[in-house]
Scaffold this active site. Structure first.
Site, PDB file in Angstrom:
ATOM      1  N   ASP A  87       0.840  -1.188   0.000  1.00  0.00           N
ATOM      2  CA  ASP A  87       0.000   0.000   0.000  1.00  0.00           C
ATOM      3  C   ASP A  87       0.881   1.246   0.000  1.00  0.00           C
ATOM      4  O   ASP A  87       1.979   1.221  -0.565  1.00  0.00           O
ATOM      5  CB  ASP A  87      -0.928  -0.027   1.230  1.00  0.00           C
ATOM      6  CG  ASP A  87      -2.297   0.568   0.939  1.00  0.00           C
ATOM      7  OD1 ASP A  87      -2.364   1.802   0.784  1.00  0.00           O
ATOM      8  OD2 ASP A  87      -3.277  -0.194   0.866  1.00  0.00           O
TER       9      ASP A  87
ATOM     10  N   ASP B  23      -2.242   3.861  17.983  1.00  0.00           N
ATOM     11  CA  ASP B  23      -3.012   2.619  17.885  1.00  0.00           C
ATOM     12  C   ASP B  23      -2.245   1.512  17.164  1.00  0.00           C
ATOM     13  O   ASP B  23      -2.683   0.347  17.161  1.00  0.00           O
ATOM     14  CB  ASP B  23      -4.331   2.870  17.154  1.00  0.00           C
ATOM     15  CG  ASP B  23      -5.256   3.784  17.929  1.00  0.00           C
ATOM     16  OD1 ASP B  23      -4.846   4.275  18.994  1.00  0.00           O
ATOM     17  OD2 ASP B  23      -6.385   4.033  17.460  1.00  0.00           O
TER      18      ASP B  23
ATOM     19  N   HIS C  98      -3.889   6.108   3.133  1.00  0.00           N
ATOM     20  CA  HIS C  98      -4.637   4.891   2.810  1.00  0.00           C
ATOM     21  C   HIS C  98      -4.049   3.670   3.514  1.00  0.00           C
ATOM     22  O   HIS C  98      -4.778   2.868   4.117  1.00  0.00           O
ATOM     23  CB  HIS C  98      -4.646   4.699   1.291  1.00  0.00           C
ATOM     24  CG  HIS C  98      -5.500   3.568   0.818  1.00  0.00           C
ATOM     25  ND1 HIS C  98      -5.018   2.283   0.685  1.00  0.00           N
ATOM     26  CD2 HIS C  98      -6.805   3.508   0.430  1.00  0.00           C
ATOM     27  CE1 HIS C  98      -5.975   1.501   0.234  1.00  0.00           C
ATOM     28  NE2 HIS C  98      -7.082   2.220   0.071  1.00  0.00           N
TER      29      HIS C  98
ATOM     30  N   ASN D   8     -14.440  -0.194  -7.144  1.00  0.00           N
ATOM     31  CA  ASN D   8     -15.494   0.716  -6.681  1.00  0.00           C
ATOM     32  C   ASN D   8     -16.309   1.329  -7.815  1.00  0.00           C
ATOM     33  O   ASN D   8     -16.722   2.481  -7.736  1.00  0.00           O
ATOM     34  CB  ASN D   8     -14.870   1.847  -5.849  1.00  0.00           C
ATOM     35  CG  ASN D   8     -14.108   1.338  -4.646  1.00  0.00           C
ATOM     36  OD1 ASN D   8     -14.376   0.251  -4.152  1.00  0.00           O
ATOM     37  ND2 ASN D   8     -13.164   2.127  -4.175  1.00  0.00           N
TER      38      ASN D   8
ATOM     39  N   ALA E 108      -8.007  -8.884  -8.168  1.00  0.00           N
ATOM     40  CA  ALA E 108      -9.072  -9.659  -7.517  1.00  0.00           C
ATOM     41  C   ALA E 108      -9.713 -10.649  -8.485  1.00  0.00           C
ATOM     42  O   ALA E 108     -10.245 -11.685  -8.059  1.00  0.00           O
ATOM     43  CB  ALA E 108     -10.122  -8.718  -6.942  1.00  0.00           C
TER      44      ALA E 108
ATOM     45  N   THR F 280      -6.697 -15.381  -5.873  1.00  0.00           N
ATOM     46  CA  THR F 280      -6.910 -14.420  -4.797  1.00  0.00           C
ATOM     47  C   THR F 280      -8.276 -14.629  -4.146  1.00  0.00           C
ATOM     48  O   THR F 280      -9.133 -15.321  -4.700  1.00  0.00           O
ATOM     49  CB  THR F 280      -6.844 -12.967  -5.311  1.00  0.00           C
ATOM     50  OG1 THR F 280      -7.991 -12.702  -6.126  1.00  0.00           O
ATOM     51  CG2 THR F 280      -5.583 -12.708  -6.118  1.00  0.00           C
TER      52      THR F 280
ATOM     53  N   SER G 249     -11.486  -1.331  -0.624  1.00  0.00           N
ATOM     54  CA  SER G 249     -10.233  -1.385   0.153  1.00  0.00           C
ATOM     55  C   SER G 249     -10.525  -1.678   1.607  1.00  0.00           C
ATOM     56  O   SER G 249      -9.846  -2.485   2.263  1.00  0.00           O
ATOM     57  CB  SER G 249      -9.501  -0.034   0.073  1.00  0.00           C
ATOM     58  OG  SER G 249      -8.747   0.090  -1.084  1.00  0.00           O
TER      59      SER G 249
END
Length: 382
Positions: free
Chosen positions: A131, A140, A164, A255, A266, A271, A318
């Site tokens: 990414d 965190d 992202h 999207n 994908a 995958t 995502s």
């Protein structure tokens, strides 16, 4: 193979060729032994000119990424190599708005991850997140990160300059029970692989190098929250090699709101293809869908970690993909050694039905459902 003819051609292309530096191609060798012979000779050439460093080795697929347009391979070399474009690829999300979050986000509650933490938290499962990098200083994520790699600037840590990647890492493995948010697998370890620039864009060759790094460094799974419309044989080869090495790849479907279309990678059967759902357990309007989707997960208005210790709300496949990656980490911590095919089968047979969908009238096959961690773990125990 005439190694010297190839080296002369690469010299000319990299040093003297009138090429756009942003345009790249992938040169794949037909035989592994030819590639190894080439690397031995090429290692003697690279130190002689800095521009030759633009040519990058991709050992996982026995190929090179070169600064030249596709389709210009000399005839005397065309029978020995395959030349294809090295296109750009983008992340699958859109920024909605800054947010403040404490505790367990709605998506993690919806997939029932908290109910599984009594038996598995993803302890020591290694997740490669290809990414934009990650914010190493986010409170965190302090206990959730390993060093990773920066494929854009090798001498630097994979710091996130987009946001992202930090958002994805938070959903997968954030672990700040007292003051922040909790991810799906709070004791898993994210290895950030920075292949995307500040605009959320990367070359396919960057992705392949990221997959190579993950395989060589023994990642248990890879999160790939990005995609493109065109098929790449080089990317398929890298994904297949990772699959054969026992590394599960989770990829976002895209999207575009299309009903029978899924982005690459994908779309590759090796995958786990992920679509997005909303709070009311319906397929999100923006999510691609159809027979090639393996599973859906929350992806609409997801709050997670962001740059500078902040939080952001984002929507996209995502975000759904990171929920699935975290769930697989929970599964692998309890059942180590499961193969990619076994994991995919467990996911597909343990989902919850999605509202507003029915089995296909043509195939009579049930459509993919929404991730349910408890059902997934029970299916693995059988």
């Amino acid at each position: 193979m005439d190694i010297h003819n190839l080296i002369r051609w690469l010299h000319e292309a990299a040093i003297h060729g009138p090429y756009d530096k942003k345009q790249r191609s992938i040169l794949r060798f037909q035989h592994r032994y030819d590639y190894k012979r080439f690397l031995r000779e090429w290692s003697k050439e690279v130190p002689r000119h800095p521009k030759l460093k633009r040519i990058r080795e991709m050992r996982i697929i026995h190929a090179l990424s070169c600064p030249m347009p596709a389709g210009e391979l000399p005839a005397k070399l065309s029978s020995l190599f395959a030349l294809e474009a090295d296109p750009r690829i983008t992340v699958h999300a859109s920024i909605r708005k800054p947010a403040q979050d404490r505790g367990i986000p709605w998506g993690i509650q919806q997939i029932k991850a908290p109910a599984a933490w009594r038996t598995t938290t993803g302890h020591r499962v290694k997740i490669g997140v290809i990414d934009t990098g990650v914010d190493f200083n986010h409170p965190d994520l302090q206990h959730s990160l390993a060093r990773g790699i920066n494929l854009i600037t090798r001498s630097m840590l994979p710091h996130d300059d987009n946001g992202h990647g930090t958002h994805i890492a938070g959903t997968i493995a954030a672990a700040n029970r007292l003051h922040g948010m909790i991810g799906v697998a709070p004791r898993a370890i994210v290895h950030p692989v920075k292949a995307f620039d500040h605009n959320g864009s990367a070359y396919v060759s960057d992705i392949i190098l990221g997959i190579d790094w993950c395989v060589r460094n023994r990642m248990d799974l890879i999160n790939m929250s990005f995609g493109m419309k065109t098929r790449s044989q080089a990317l398929l080869t890298a994904v297949t090699n990772a699959y054969n090495a026992g590394v599960i790849i989770v990829a976002s479907s895209g999207n575009d709101g299309k009903r029978q279309s899924v982005d690459y990678p994908a779309r590759f059967p090796q995958t786990v293809a992920v679509g997005a759902t909303t709070r009311n357990r319906r397929i999100a309007p923006f999510s691609n869908r159809g027979a090639k989707i393996d599973i859906y997960a929350p992806g609409d208005k997801i709050i997670s970690s962001w740059l500078n210790g902040r939080y952001n709300e984002m929507s996209g496949t995502s975000m759904a993909t990171s929920h699935v990656a975290g769930a697989i980490a929970l599964l692998l911590a309890k059942h180590p050694g499961l193969s990619p095919a076994e994991i995919k089968a467990i996911l597909r047979r343990s989902t919850q039905p999605i509202r507003g969908t029915r089995s296909s009238k043509i195939t009579k096959a049930p459509r993919a459902g929404e991730l349910d961690v408890i059902r997934m773990l029970h299916a693995a125990d059988k």
